[in-house]
Design a protein around this motif. Structure first.
Motif, PDB file in Angstrom:
ATOM      1  N   ARG A  24      13.265  53.018 -53.688  1.00 29.63           N
ATOM      2  CA  ARG A  24      13.764  52.232 -52.555  1.00 29.63           C
ATOM      3  C   ARG A  24      13.208  50.811 -52.622  1.00 29.63           C
ATOM      4  NH1 ARG A  24      17.932  52.882 -49.363  1.00 29.63           N
ATOM      5  NH2 ARG A  24      17.316  54.999 -48.789  1.00 29.63           N
ATOM      6  N   PHE A  25      11.940  50.681 -53.006  1.00 33.79           N
ATOM      7  CA  PHE A  25      11.308  49.360 -53.093  1.00 33.79           C
ATOM      8  C   PHE A  25      12.001  48.511 -54.161  1.00 33.79           C
ATOM      9  CE2 PHE A  25       7.078  46.912 -53.522  1.00 33.79           C
ATOM     10  CZ  PHE A  25       7.389  46.119 -52.435  1.00 33.79           C
ATOM     11  N   ILE A  26      12.374  49.146 -55.276  1.00 29.33           N
ATOM     12  CA  ILE A  26      13.108  48.423 -56.322  1.00 29.33           C
ATOM     13  C   ILE A  26      14.456  47.951 -55.783  1.00 29.33           C
ATOM     14  CG2 ILE A  26      14.322  48.713 -58.524  1.00 29.33           C
ATOM     15  CD1 ILE A  26      12.012  50.638 -59.325  1.00 29.33           C
ATOM     16  N   SER A  27      15.142  48.821 -55.054  1.00 27.85           N
ATOM     17  CA  SER A  27      16.453  48.431 -54.516  1.00 27.85           C
ATOM     18  C   SER A  27      16.311  47.251 -53.555  1.00 27.85           C
ATOM     19  CB  SER A  27      17.127  49.613 -53.828  1.00 27.85           C
ATOM     20  OG  SER A  27      16.524  49.914 -52.593  1.00 27.85           O
ATOM     21  N   LEU A  28      15.215  47.223 -52.780  1.00 30.67           N
ATOM     22  CA  LEU A  28      14.993  46.100 -51.862  1.00 30.67           C
ATOM     23  C   LEU A  28      14.666  44.820 -52.639  1.00 30.67           C
ATOM     24  CD1 LEU A  28      12.958  47.775 -48.972  1.00 30.67           C
ATOM     25  CD2 LEU A  28      15.400  47.248 -49.056  1.00 30.67           C
ATOM     26  N   LYS A  29      13.938  44.952 -53.732  1.00 30.06           N
ATOM     27  CA  LYS A  29      13.646  43.775 -54.561  1.00 30.06           C
ATOM     28  C   LYS A  29      14.927  43.223 -55.179  1.00 30.06           C
ATOM     29  CE  LYS A  29       8.895  45.031 -55.882  1.00 30.06           C
ATOM     30  NZ  LYS A  29       8.030  45.471 -57.003  1.00 30.06           N
ATOM     31  N   GLU A 675      22.752  40.016 -60.925  1.00 32.38           N
ATOM     32  CA  GLU A 675      21.413  39.420 -61.052  1.00 32.38           C
ATOM     33  C   GLU A 675      21.504  37.899 -61.091  1.00 32.38           C
ATOM     34  OE1 GLU A 675      21.279  43.542 -62.458  1.00 32.38           O
ATOM     35  OE2 GLU A 675      22.463  41.857 -63.211  1.00 32.38           O
ATOM     36  N   PRO A 676      20.595  37.202 -60.416  1.00 34.12           N
ATOM     37  CA  PRO A 676      20.578  35.735 -60.480  1.00 34.12           C
ATOM     38  C   PRO A 676      20.251  35.243 -61.891  1.00 34.12           C
ATOM     39  CG  PRO A 676      19.288  36.534 -58.614  1.00 34.12           C
ATOM     40  CD  PRO A 676      19.602  37.726 -59.467  1.00 34.12           C
ATOM     41  N   VAL A 677      20.873  34.141 -62.271  1.00 33.56           N
ATOM     42  CA  VAL A 677      20.626  33.505 -63.574  1.00 33.56           C
ATOM     43  C   VAL A 677      20.006  32.137 -63.316  1.00 33.56           C
ATOM     44  CG1 VAL A 677      21.672  32.635 -65.693  1.00 33.56           C
ATOM     45  CG2 VAL A 677      22.576  34.716 -64.620  1.00 33.56           C
ATOM     46  N   TYR A 678      18.879  31.868 -63.979  1.00 34.94           N
ATOM     47  CA  TYR A 678      18.182  30.591 -63.817  1.00 34.94           C
ATOM     48  C   TYR A 678      18.245  29.813 -65.122  1.00 34.94           C
ATOM     49  CZ  TYR A 678      16.373  32.353 -59.402  1.00 34.94           C
ATOM     50  OH  TYR A 678      16.271  32.834 -58.117  1.00 34.94           O
ATOM     51  N   ASN A 724      24.157  25.214 -74.063  1.00 28.82           N
ATOM     52  CA  ASN A 724      23.415  25.481 -75.301  1.00 28.82           C
ATOM     53  C   ASN A 724      21.979  24.977 -75.278  1.00 28.82           C
ATOM     54  OD1 ASN A 724      25.689  26.694 -76.454  1.00 28.82           O
ATOM     55  ND2 ASN A 724      26.473  24.734 -77.196  1.00 28.82           N
ATOM     56  N   ARG A 725      21.679  23.982 -74.456  1.00 25.83           N
ATOM     57  CA  ARG A 725      20.347  23.368 -74.496  1.00 25.83           C
ATOM     58  C   ARG A 725      19.442  23.777 -73.332  1.00 25.83           C
ATOM     59  NH1 ARG A 725      21.412  17.162 -76.677  1.00 25.83           N
ATOM     60  NH2 ARG A 725      22.412  17.784 -78.647  1.00 25.83           N
ATOM     61  N   GLY A 726      19.881  24.743 -72.540  1.00 23.40           N
ATOM     62  CA  GLY A 726      19.062  25.182 -71.413  1.00 23.40           C
ATOM     63  C   GLY A 726      18.192  26.371 -71.771  1.00 23.40           C
ATOM     64  N   ASP A 727      17.102  26.541 -71.034  1.00 27.11           N
ATOM     65  CA  ASP A 727      16.259  27.733 -71.136  1.00 27.11           C
ATOM     66  C   ASP A 727      16.651  28.662 -69.989  1.00 27.11           C
ATOM     67  OD1 ASP A 727      14.802  26.829 -73.350  1.00 27.11           O
ATOM     68  OD2 ASP A 727      13.478  25.657 -72.061  1.00 27.11           O
ATOM     69  N   TYR A 728      17.200  29.809 -70.354  1.00 28.18           N
ATOM     70  CA  TYR A 728      17.776  30.703 -69.348  1.00 28.18           C
ATOM     71  C   TYR A 728      16.870  31.896 -69.071  1.00 28.18           C
ATOM     72  CZ  TYR A 728      22.144  28.125 -69.580  1.00 28.18           C
ATOM     73  OH  TYR A 728      23.085  27.130 -69.504  1.00 28.18           O
ATOM     74  N   GLU A 729      16.957  32.370 -67.824  1.00 33.13           N
ATOM     75  CA  GLU A 729      16.271  33.582 -67.409  1.00 33.13           C
ATOM     76  C   GLU A 729      17.200  34.386 -66.501  1.00 33.13           C
ATOM     77  OE1 GLU A 729      11.647  32.444 -66.773  1.00 33.13           O
ATOM     78  OE2 GLU A 729      13.099  31.285 -65.589  1.00 33.13           O
ATOM     79  N   VAL A 730      17.096  35.705 -66.598  1.00 28.14           N
ATOM     80  CA  VAL A 730      17.829  36.607 -65.715  1.00 28.14           C
ATOM     81  C   VAL A 730      16.816  37.318 -64.827  1.00 28.14           C
ATOM     82  CG1 VAL A 730      19.331  38.635 -65.584  1.00 28.14           C
ATOM     83  CG2 VAL A 730      19.707  36.920 -67.365  1.00 28.14           C
ATOM     84  N   GLY A 734      13.281  40.504 -59.048  1.00 26.06           N
ATOM     85  CA  GLY A 734      12.164  39.580 -58.882  1.00 26.06           C
ATOM     86  C   GLY A 734      11.417  39.257 -60.154  1.00 26.06           C
ATOM     87  N   GLN A 735      11.705  39.963 -61.243  1.00 22.61           N
ATOM     88  CA  GLN A 735      11.062  39.697 -62.537  1.00 22.61           C
ATOM     89  C   GLN A 735      12.065  38.955 -63.422  1.00 22.61           C
ATOM     90  OE1 GLN A 735       7.855  40.613 -63.707  1.00 22.61           O
ATOM     91  NE2 GLN A 735       8.350  39.408 -65.508  1.00 22.61           N
ATOM     92  N   ARG A 736      11.651  37.801 -63.926  1.00 20.27           N
ATOM     93  CA  ARG A 736      12.569  37.001 -64.749  1.00 20.27           C
ATOM     94  C   ARG A 736      12.341  37.270 -66.231  1.00 20.27           C
ATOM     95  NH1 ARG A 736      12.842  31.006 -61.805  1.00 20.27           N
ATOM     96  NH2 ARG A 736      13.073  31.802 -59.658  1.00 20.27           N
ATOM     97  N   TYR A 737      13.471  37.461 -66.944  1.00 21.06           N
ATOM     98  CA  TYR A 737      13.431  37.718 -68.383  1.00 21.06           C
ATOM     99  C   TYR A 737      14.183  36.606 -69.105  1.00 21.06           C
ATOM    100  CZ  TYR A 737      11.924  42.366 -66.968  1.00 21.06           C
ATOM    101  OH  TYR A 737      11.227  43.412 -66.412  1.00 21.06           O
ATOM    102  N   PRO A 738      13.584  36.038 -70.171  1.00 20.69           N
ATOM    103  CA  PRO A 738      14.275  34.974 -70.914  1.00 20.69           C
ATOM    104  C   PRO A 738      15.544  35.507 -71.571  1.00 20.69           C
ATOM    105  CG  PRO A 738      12.264  35.651 -72.058  1.00 20.69           C
ATOM    106  CD  PRO A 738      12.254  36.333 -70.725  1.00 20.69           C
ATOM    107  N   ALA A 739      16.535  34.627 -71.708  1.00 18.06           N
ATOM    108  CA  ALA A 739      17.818  35.036 -72.279  1.00 18.06           C
ATOM    109  C   ALA A 739      18.411  33.882 -73.066  1.00 18.06           C
ATOM    110  CB  ALA A 739      18.778  35.468 -71.177  1.00 18.06           C
TER     111      ALA A 739
END
Length: 768
Positions: A24-29, A675-678, A724-730, A734-739
C-alpha cells in the motif's frame, strides 16, 4: 494553525491516506509522483507525523501515509444551492418534482423531453440522473445504454465529541481498513466500502426520489470495528445516526460522460462511484466544453461513455460487477490486475482449446484475451495469485514466448480486434475513407495501409489498418476498445447514401497472429504457396486456402515489427485452421503466446498503441508518424489544416523511447505506466506504457517529453537536440532511475553491443 475558509461550507482540511503494509505504501508513493506532475501539493510522511496531524489516529500498525495539505471538504447541500441560485440568475429554469417520461428523438437527434408537465423542446439533453440514469436511458424513443447499478452505501454520524476536533482536522482515508473519517458538526462522519456490498434496484423498482434506506448494523459492523481500531478513543462517542443511502457504480469504477453513440446531442454525466462532489467541478467543466465546442479541453477517453457498448447493459452483468467494483475502490490494485466478474462474455472459438493448454486470461471490452500460457508442471495457483509492483512470477514464461517469437514461430489469438467492412457500389467508400484518414487509401487491391483517423485538431480519433479488399470494399482493423467509438466516428461522417454500407464484422472472423521467422514455413506448407517476401511482400493481403479452409485473409503484418502474418479466418474454420497450424508448426518449434509477449515486442520496437500512447490530443507529427500523413493527396482529410499549422509552428512535445539504466530488474520496483520523466532534473513529461525488453535485457518506457515554456509562458518547439542531449530520469514511486532517450528503436544498437560483449567474453574465456 486551524485557519478556516468558509465558502459553501468549504473548509481546507487536508487529507491523510494511510498505509498498513509496504505494498500500500508503494502504491501511495506512485500516486504521489503522479500528483506532483499535476501540480498537486503532497508529501509522503512517517507514522509519527500522522499522529501530529490527527491526534485520534492510532499509528501502531502504520508504515507511512500520503498527506495532501490542500485537500478540502464542502457541504453538498450548500454547493448545490449556490449553483442553483447562480444558474437561475443567468436565466436557467429549474422545475422541481417534475418527472421525465421519455426523451424524443428524430432522425438520430434529440428534439424534446416529455415530462408530466408537458413537452420541452431542446437541442441538447444531459442525462445526469444518478441512480436513475440507467432507467432514463431506457426511456428514450431510441434506447440509450447507461451502464451503472445501485448499491447501498453506509456511513456513521456521531454526536459532538467530548473533546471536539477542530473543523479543519484532516480527512483520514484508511483503505486497508476500508474506511474514511472526516469531521462533522463537532463529531465525526465515517463510511467505507465493504467486501460484501448490497446491490439494489436490479429488478427496476427504483426509488421515486432520494431517500435514506433501512439501517443495517450487522452489515456495518466490520467498518465500525475498523474505525475503532484506527481511532480507539471513539469507544465512548455517542452515535447520532447510521445512514444508508443509494449510490450508483459503473463496471470499471470510472464515471460516465460524453455524447452517446446512438443519439446525437444526447449527453450523459453519471455513475460517480460515490465521488460525485469530488468530480463534479471537473466533470461539469469538461462536459460543458464538449457540448459547446464539440470536444473537452483534455483527454477524457477513460471516462467516455463510448468505451462501453450494449453488451455491458445486462442487469445481471451490472449487478455482479458492482458487487466487485465497490470493494475494489479501496482494494490494493497492483499493475495488470483484472476484473473477476462478468467474464467469458465474449470469447474466441478457440477459447476452450487455449484454456486447456494453460492460457491465463485478461478481459478487454468484454472479450477474453490470453495473457500468457502456463507450461505444464508450473504452480498454477501461485501464478494466479501473484500480485506485485516488482518482478512478476510470469517473467520467465513471457520471456520464453518472446524468445520463440524471435527464433521460431508463435501463435497469438487476437480475435478481439474491432473489424469493420466498408463497401459501396461506386467510389463512395474510397471517398469517405480518403476524407477520414490521413494516409492515402487509393492503393492497389490487396495493399494494407496503416493510418490514423484524425479530428479537426489533428489528434487521433482512431488508429487503424485498412485493407483494400476490392475496388469498392475495405476491411478496417481497429483496437478492441474502439468498437463503439470508431463505429460512431465513421457513422457521424458518413453521408446518407443507400449505396454506401458499413458493417461490424468483428464476430465473423477469428484472428490469429503468426509471429516469427518460421511463420512463412508453416503457412507455405499449409497453403502450397511461397510466403517469402519476394512472393508475399510486406503490408499485403491475399485471400488463400489454409489447410482445407478457403477464404482466409492472410496479411503480412504482426503489429509488433517482427516478421509474420495475421490470419483473419471465418469463425466456422477457426478450430480447423488453428489445429493445422499447430500440427504443422511442431517441426518448427511452434508454441502459443499471449498479449504480454506482444506488449514487450511492440514496445521494444517503439510501436505506439491507441488508448495507451495515442489519444485524441496526440498528432502524427508528435509521435513520429508524419510518413503516414499524405498532405498532397487529392482529398482534403479531417485534421489536415491543423497538421499543416503544427508543422509550420513546430511540434512542442515528442514521443520518445526511454531505456532504463542502473535499474535492477530483480530488486527494484518496475515501471508500468504514468511515471514522471525528468530531463536535467526538471519535469519533462510522463510515460504512457512500459515493458521489459527481453532482447535489450532492460526496461523500456514509451512516453512524451516537452521543453519548458518560453519567456511568455508559451509552448516551445522541441528539437532533436533537446531530446538527444538531455540527461533523463524516470521516477518510479519517488526513486529516479537514469534513462537513455531516443526517437528511434534501440533494438539494433543494443543487439550489436550485446554481440560484441558476448564475443569479448568468449575470447577472454578462450584466452584464460
Amino acid at each position: 494553525m486551524w485557519s478556516v475558509v468558509c465558502v459553501a461550507g468549504y473548509v481546507k482540511t487536508g487529507s491523510l491516506c494511510l498505509a498498513q503494509n509496504q505494498d500500500r505504501f508503494i502504491s501511495l508513493k506512485r500516486l504521489a509522483s503522479r500528483l506532483k506532475v499535476m501540480g498537486i501539493n503532497c508529501n509522503i510522511i512517517k507514522p509519527k507525523d500522522v499522529a501530529k496531524l490527527h491526534p485520534l489516529v492510532n499509528i501502531h500498525d502504520l508504515v507511512g501515509a500520503l498527506h495532501l495539505p490542500e485537500d478540502a471538504v464542502v457541504s453538498p447541500p450548500e454547493v448545490n444551492h449556490a449553483l442553483a441560485v447562480a444558474a437561475a440568475r443567468h436565466g436557467v429554469q429549474i422545475l422541481e418534482r417534475t418527472s421525465v417520461q421519455q426523451v424524443l428523438v428524430e432522425k438520430g437527434h434529440v428534439t424534446a423531453v416529455e415530462t408530466d408537465r408537458g413537452s420541452i423542446q431542446c437541442e441538447y439533453f444531459v442525462n445526469c440522473a444518478g441512480q436513475w440514469a440507467y432507467e432514463l436511458g431506457q426511456a428514450s424513443e431510441v434506447k440509450v445504454s447507461v451502464p451503472l447499478h445501485g448499491c447501498e452505501h453506509f456511513y456513521l454520524l456521531t454526536k459532538p465529541l467530548q473533546e471536539p476536533l477542530p473543523p479543519n482536522a484532516p480527512v483520514v482515508i484508511d483503505m486497508d481498513g476500508r474506511i474514511y473519517v472526516r469531521p462533522w458538526q463537532g463529531g465525526l462522519l465515517s463510511g467505507g466500502f465493504e467486501k460484501n456490498p448490497k446491490p439494489i434496484f436490479t429488478e427496476g423498482r427504483n426509488q421515486l426520489e432520494i431517500q435514506n434506506m433501512q439501517e443495517d448494523w450487522d452489515h456495518f459492523e466490520p467498518m465500525l470495528s475498523a474505525l475503532l481500531r484506527r481511532m480507539p478513543n471513539l469507544e465512548s462517542a455517542e452515535i447520532h445516526q447510521l445512514v444508508n443511502c443509494p449510490e450508483s457504480f459503473t463496471p470499471d469504477m470510472r464515471c460516465l460522460m460524453g455524447e452517446t453513440p446512438g443519439v446525437s446531442s444526447y449527453y450523459v454525466l453519471a455513475g460517480m462511484n460515490s465521488s460525485g462532489l469530488a468530480f463534479a467541478g471537473g466533470a461539469g467543466k469538461y462536459l460543458a466544453e464538449w457540448m459547446t465546442y464539440g470536444y473537452p479541453a483534455a483527454n477524457v477517453w477513460p471516462l467516455d461513455i463510448k468505451r462501453f457498448g450494449n453488451l455491458q447493459s445486462s442487469r445481471t452483468f451490472l449487478r455482479h460487477r458492482v458487487m466487485e467494483v465497490m470493494p475494489l475502490l479501496y482494494e490494493l490494485k497492483v499493475p495488470r490486475w483484472d476484473f473477476q466478474t462478468g467474464r467469458q462474455l465474449r470469447t474466441s472459438p478457440l477459447y476452450d482449446r487455449l484454456d486447456t493448454q494453460g492460457a491465463r486470461w485478461m478481459e478487454k471490452h468484454g472479450f477474453e484475451r490470453p495473457k500468457y500460457f502456463v507450461p505444464p508442471g508450473k504452480d498454477l495457483l501461485s501464478l494466479d495469485q501473484s500480485k506485485t509492483f516488482y518482478k512478476p512470477d510470469w517473467f520467465d514464461i513471457v520471456g520464453a514466448e518472446v524468445k520463440c517469437c524471435k527464433e521460431a514461430v508463435c501463435v497469438i489469438d487476437m480475435s478481439s480486434f474491432t473489424k469493420f467492412e466498408l463497401t459501396s457500389t461506386g467510389d463512395q467508400a474510397l471517398e469517405l475513407l480518403q476524407h477520414l484518414c490521413a494516409n492515402d487509401l487509393d492503393v492497389p487491391v490487396g495493399h494494407i495501409v496503416h493510418t490514423g483517423m484524425l479530428n479537426e485538431r489533428g489528434g487521433y480519433e482512431n488508429d487503424c489498418s485498412v485493407v483494400r479488399i476490392s475496388k469498392n470494399s475495405f476491411f478496417i482493423i481497429s483496437p478492441t476498445d474502439q468498437q463503439v467509438h470508431c463505429w460512431s466516428w465513421i457513422k457521424k461522417h458518413m453521408p446518407n447514401d443507400p449505396h454506401l454500407h458499413l458493417e461490424d464484422v468483428s464476430w465473423k472472423y477469428t484472428a490469429l497472429n503468426l509471429i516469427g521467422p518460421r511463420a512463412m514455413d508453416v503457412l507455405a506448407e499449409l497453403s502450397y504457396v511461397s510466403m517469402t517476401p519476394e512472393h508475399f511482400p510486406s503490408m499485403f493481403c491475399k485471400e488463400m486456402s489454409v489447410g482445407y479452409a478457403n477464404g482466409i485473409r492472410v496479411m503480412s503484418m504482426t503489429h509488433t515489427g517482427e516478421p509474420g502474418f495475421m490470419l483473419y479466418i471465418p469463425i466456422e474454420y477457426a478450430l480447423h485452421v488453428y489445429n493445422e497450424v499447430m500440427s504443422v508448426g511442431q517441426k518448427y518449434g511452434i508454441r502459443n503466446a499471449g498479449y504480454y509477449a506482444l506488449r514487450s515486442l511492440r514496445i521494444e520496437k517503439f510501436f505506439a498503441f491507441w488508448g495507451q500512447d495515442l489519444d485524441a490530443f496526440t498528432t502524427p507529427l508528435e509521435c513520429g508518424r508524419e510518413f503516414r500523413v499524405k498532405f498532397d493527396k487529392d482529398t482534403d482529410f479531417i485534421g489536415r489544416e491543423a497538421l499543416l499549422q503544427q508543422r509550420q509552428d513546430g511540434v512542442t512535445r515528442r514521443f520518445v523511447m526511454l531505456v532504463l539504466e542502473d535499474h535492477d530488474t530483480e530488486l527494484d520496483l518496475w515501471p508500468w505506466w504514468g511515471e514522471p520523466v525528468y530531463r536535467n532534473g526538471q519535469l519533462a513529461g510522463t510515460t504512457t506504457s512500459s515493458a521489459y525488453s527481453y532482447t535489450l535485457e532492460r526496461h523500456v518506457c514509451l512516453g512524451f517529453v516537452s521543453p519548458p515554456p518560453g519567456p511568455e509562458g508559451l509552448p516551445t518547439p522541441i528539437t532533436p537536440d533537446f531530446i538527444n542531449r538531455g540527461d533523463y530520469e524516470v521516477d518510479i514511486a519517488g526513486q529516479r532511475y537514469p534513462a537513455k532517450a531516443k526517437l528511434y528503436p534501440f533494438s539494433s544498437l543494443f543487439a550489436q553491443q550485446k554481440r560484441r560483449k558476448d564475443g569479448m567474453e568468449l575470447s577472454n574465456l578462450q584466452g584464460k
